[in-house]
Write a protein that holds these residues in place. Structure first.
Motif, short mmCIF file in Angstrom:
data_model
loop_
_atom_site.label_atom_id
_atom_site.label_comp_id
_atom_site.label_asym_id
_atom_site.label_seq_id
_atom_site.Cartn_x
_atom_site.Cartn_y
_atom_site.Cartn_z
N ARG A 82 43.20 48.17 45.70
CA ARG A 82 41.84 48.34 45.21
C ARG A 82 41.41 47.10 44.42
N ILE A 83 42.34 46.53 43.63
CA ILE A 83 42.01 45.32 42.86
C ILE A 83 41.70 44.17 43.80
N ASN A 84 42.51 44.04 44.87
CA ASN A 84 42.31 42.95 45.81
C ASN A 84 41.00 43.10 46.57
N ASP A 85 40.64 44.34 46.94
CA ASP A 85 39.38 44.56 47.62
C ASP A 85 38.20 44.16 46.75
N GLU A 86 38.30 44.48 45.46
CA GLU A 86 37.22 44.08 44.55
C GLU A 86 37.12 42.57 44.48
N CYS A 87 38.29 41.90 44.54
CA CYS A 87 38.26 40.43 44.50
C CYS A 87 37.57 39.87 45.71
N VAL A 88 37.88 40.42 46.91
CA VAL A 88 37.29 39.91 48.14
C VAL A 88 35.78 40.16 48.14
N GLN A 89 35.35 41.29 47.65
CA GLN A 89 33.93 41.61 47.64
C GLN A 89 33.17 40.86 46.56
N GLY A 90 33.88 40.23 45.60
CA GLY A 90 33.23 39.42 44.58
C GLY A 90 32.57 40.22 43.49
N THR A 133 35.93 36.56 38.38
CA THR A 133 36.28 36.44 39.79
C THR A 133 37.55 35.60 39.95
N LEU A 134 37.70 34.57 39.13
CA LEU A 134 38.88 33.72 39.20
C LEU A 134 40.14 34.51 38.87
N ASP A 135 40.07 35.41 37.88
CA ASP A 135 41.22 36.24 37.52
C ASP A 135 41.62 37.13 38.69
N ARG A 136 40.66 37.72 39.34
CA ARG A 136 40.96 38.64 40.42
C ARG A 136 41.49 37.89 41.64
N LYS A 137 41.02 36.68 41.85
CA LYS A 137 41.57 35.88 42.95
C LYS A 137 43.01 35.46 42.65
N ALA A 138 43.30 35.20 41.40
CA ALA A 138 44.69 34.88 41.03
C ALA A 138 45.59 36.09 41.21
N LEU A 139 45.06 37.28 40.91
CA LEU A 139 45.85 38.50 41.07
C LEU A 139 46.15 38.82 42.53
N LEU A 140 45.43 38.20 43.45
CA LEU A 140 45.74 38.38 44.87
C LEU A 140 47.16 37.95 45.19
N GLN A 141 47.67 36.97 44.45
CA GLN A 141 49.02 36.48 44.73
C GLN A 141 50.08 37.53 44.44
N ARG A 186 47.86 39.95 30.24
CA ARG A 186 48.51 40.59 31.39
C ARG A 186 47.76 40.35 32.70
N ASN A 187 46.44 40.48 32.69
CA ASN A 187 45.66 40.33 33.93
C ASN A 187 44.87 39.03 34.01
N ARG A 188 44.90 38.24 32.98
CA ARG A 188 44.16 36.97 32.99
C ARG A 188 45.03 35.80 32.55
N GLY A 189 46.33 35.94 32.78
CA GLY A 189 47.28 34.92 32.33
C GLY A 189 47.10 33.58 33.01
N VAL A 190 46.80 33.59 34.32
CA VAL A 190 46.68 32.32 35.04
C VAL A 190 45.53 31.49 34.50
N ARG A 191 44.37 32.10 34.34
CA ARG A 191 43.19 31.35 33.87
C ARG A 191 43.39 30.87 32.43
N ILE A 192 43.95 31.73 31.56
CA ILE A 192 44.09 31.36 30.15
C ILE A 192 45.16 30.28 29.96
N GLY A 195 51.48 31.92 34.17
CA GLY A 195 50.47 32.94 33.92
C GLY A 195 50.61 34.11 34.87
N LEU A 196 50.98 33.83 36.13
CA LEU A 196 51.17 34.90 37.10
C LEU A 196 52.39 35.75 36.77
N SER A 197 53.40 35.12 36.17
CA SER A 197 54.64 35.82 35.84
C SER A 197 54.43 36.89 34.78
N ILE A 198 53.44 36.71 33.90
CA ILE A 198 53.23 37.66 32.80
C ILE A 198 52.92 39.05 33.32
N GLY A 199 52.19 39.14 34.42
CA GLY A 199 51.78 40.44 34.95
C GLY A 199 52.76 41.07 35.91
#
Length: 556
Positions: free
Chosen positions: A113-121, A131-139, A382-388, A535-539
């Motif tokens: 569901r999180i990834n679908d929200e990222c794709v839909q923007g 949007t950048l956080d959700r694209k990072a969470l795709l990984q 937890r969910n915005r580690g990559v960007r921060i 940042g990705l490792s935190i989550g």
């Protein structure tokens, strides 16, 4: 004009059209002359396919007479092959069933569901995530792919064998160096010996210089300060290490060290590989007795208790003039122990007696203070580690006007405020007292990030280094975005498998978040690459899930 064909006269006559009837050759004409006069090919007879069927005799296998019976070795080999084929087919069937099951359950997972929200923007579905956080969470989607762990078992076994062979090669070189009268692997002794030879003996054209000859023990003329025996050198602990640095070339050096209990000395060697088959082992830190250069143990000699996975060894760069220029630019050389021979360590600890002192309890108290701050910040990241984390690294680097990596207390407070990282005044002051042990009012910003925010364990870090080393095959410390695009493979991402996204969409999302972490638009440094996965490792709570995030797209 009269023509002769093989001595027979021929009258120049006009070519007659081919009538399709078979005419007999004229007297004195050959088949060649007939072909010249009649250029059309003869009719090819029809092929009877029924006649090509194998006969009954041909279908039967012909077994030669007097064939010897198969040996026991051949029978055993055949049985092993049959067993392996059955086991491989069984594993294939299980993987196929798991893959089909995962495709069904994937549609119901919360990560989907999180990834679908990222794709839909969508911008406001997940609180303060961008949007950048959700694209990072795709990984994190790669963590759902359990098949990769089974598939890479054979590759992991090969890597373990190669690592053990590497350690054995270094250990043999260490024994040779310290049991001989000189350090044979030390390249500088060539210069010393050749100077002595040139001073006492006239050059001989028939004798090659020493650096091109096979060096033996009797050719080494530089004596060591102490006489060692193999028994004394056998009481040692072997460990792997890495340099803590944002310079990719230095951070990816393969270092193997040894701590000798008979005199409390240590040495570190660097293992270098050139191509597939050419390797070299050279001293990096000369064998000597060393002491801590910072922290509460500053000035105290290294003991057996200082060697554990995650422990730091500090050296003064000025004491080691042979170090590379990029390392000598910093006052301190910090080595992190990434792996250790635990069996040898436990055996030596059982034989030695090291009592705990007041410093040990103070260090434990410091770790508790920093751990409390880390847990509080990791919950916020937890969910915005990559960007921060990537943005914080760039921001601190911009504040470092002198380029030495040192910042004061006000700079760190401002950085935490800019990125909305909430730390109480008491916790910040306690952390600052621990980090600013020398009292000069400045702390390395890399050390501040590792202490206050925390870092991934060495098992995870080893895969980050593997991925970067695979990309940076020239060992320059940075990788171009073009090379990353070529090497990154999104074929096995769960959204690609399920058909919700294409490979190009997943790859573009990754490159967009990675470019945001870079100070240059066309290349990625090791520090930026490490910050991204930090940042990705935190989550990601499980180590194997994080390893899949690296192993699947990079093929390591």
């Amino acid at each position: 004009m009269e023509l002769e064909v093989k001595g027979i006269a021929a009258s120049p006559s006009q070519t007659q059209p081919f009538s399709g009837r078979k005419k007999p050759l004229r007297q004195g004409w050959t088949s060649r002359s007939w072909a010249i006069q009649n250029p059309c090919l003869p009719v090819v007879p029809r092929l009877d396919l029924a006649s090509l069927i194998d006969s009954a005799d041909e279908e039967q296998d012909v077994i030669p007479e007097n064939l010897p019976a198969p040996t026991d070795k051949y029978k055993l080999k055949y049985q092993q092959y049959e067993t392996e084929m059955k086991e491989a087919y069984k594993q294939y069937s299980q993987r196929k069933a798991e893959k089909a099951k995962s495709n069904v359950t994937h549609q119901q997972s919360p990560r989907k569901r999180i990834n679908d929200e990222c794709v839909q923007g969508e911008e406001v579905i997940m609180g303060d995530l961008t949007t950048l956080d959700r694209k990072a969470l795709l990984q994190q989607g790669y963590a759902d792919n359990r098949y990769s762990a089974q598939r890479s078992t054979r590759k992991s076994d090969a890597e373990i064998v190669a690592a053990e062979k590497k350690k054995q090669t270094v250990a043999e070189q260490v024994m040779i160096d310290h049991l001989s009268r000189a350090v044979i692997s030390d390249p500088e002794q060539n210069v010393t010996i050749e100077k002595e030879e040139s001073a006492s003996v006239l050059p001989d054209a028939r004798r090659a210089p020493l650096r091109f000859r096979r060096r033996a023990l009797h050719e080494t003329k530089i004596r060591t300060h102490s006489t060692l025996t193999e028994n004394m050198l056998s009481h040692k602990v072997q460990f792997d290490g890495r340099i803590i640095s944002r310079n990719g070339h230095d951070a990816c050096r393969e270092l193997i060290g040894f701590f000798f209990t008979h005199d409390q000395s240590l040495t570190v060697y660097e293992y270098r590989q050139f191509g597939k088959n050419r390797t070299n082992v050279l001293p990096f830190i000369q064998k000597n007795v060393y002491s801590h250069q910072r922290g509460r143990r500053k000035g105290k000699q290294y003991q057996l208790g200082d060697f554990y996975i995650g422990g730091n060894l500090t050296f003064l760069s000025s004491d080691h003039p042979r170090l590379p220029e990029s390392i000598r630019e910093n006052t301190l050389l910090i080595l992190r122990i990434t792996n250790i021979d635990q069996i040898a360590l436990d055996s030596l600890k059982a034989d030695s007696v090291e009592r705990e002192d007041d410093i040990t309890s103070q260090e434990a108290s410091d770790k508790l203070v920093l751990k409390a701050v880390q847990d509080m910040l990791k919950e916020q990241l937890r969910n915005r580690g990559v960007r921060i984390l990537t943005g914080l690294g760039k921001y601190l680097q911009q504040l470092d006007k002198e380029g030495n990596g040192l910042l004061d207390k006000a700079d760190f407070k401002q950085a935490l405020k800019v990125f909305h990282l909430e730390v109480s005044e008491n916790d910040f002051e306690s952390s600052w007292l621990i980090l600013n042990g020398n009292g000069n009012g400045k702390v390395d910003y890399g050390e501040f990030k590792r202490a206050v925010i925390g870092e991934m364990n060495e098992y995870r870090k080893s895969f980050v280094r593997k991925a970067f080393m695979k990309l940076d095959f020239n060992k320059t410390g940075s990788v171009s975005i073009i090379d990353i695009r070529k090497c990154y493979c999104a074929k096995e991402h769960p959204q690609v498998i399920s058909g919700h996204s294409t490979e190009e969409e997943i790859k573009s999302s990754f490159l967009e978040t990675l470019k945001d972490a870079c100070s240059k638009s066309d290349e990625v440094s090791y520090g930026e690459f490490e910050d991204f996965y930090e940042g990705l490792s935190i989550g990601i709570a499980d180590d194997e899930d994080f390893v899949n995030v690296l192993r699947i797209p990079w093929g390591i």
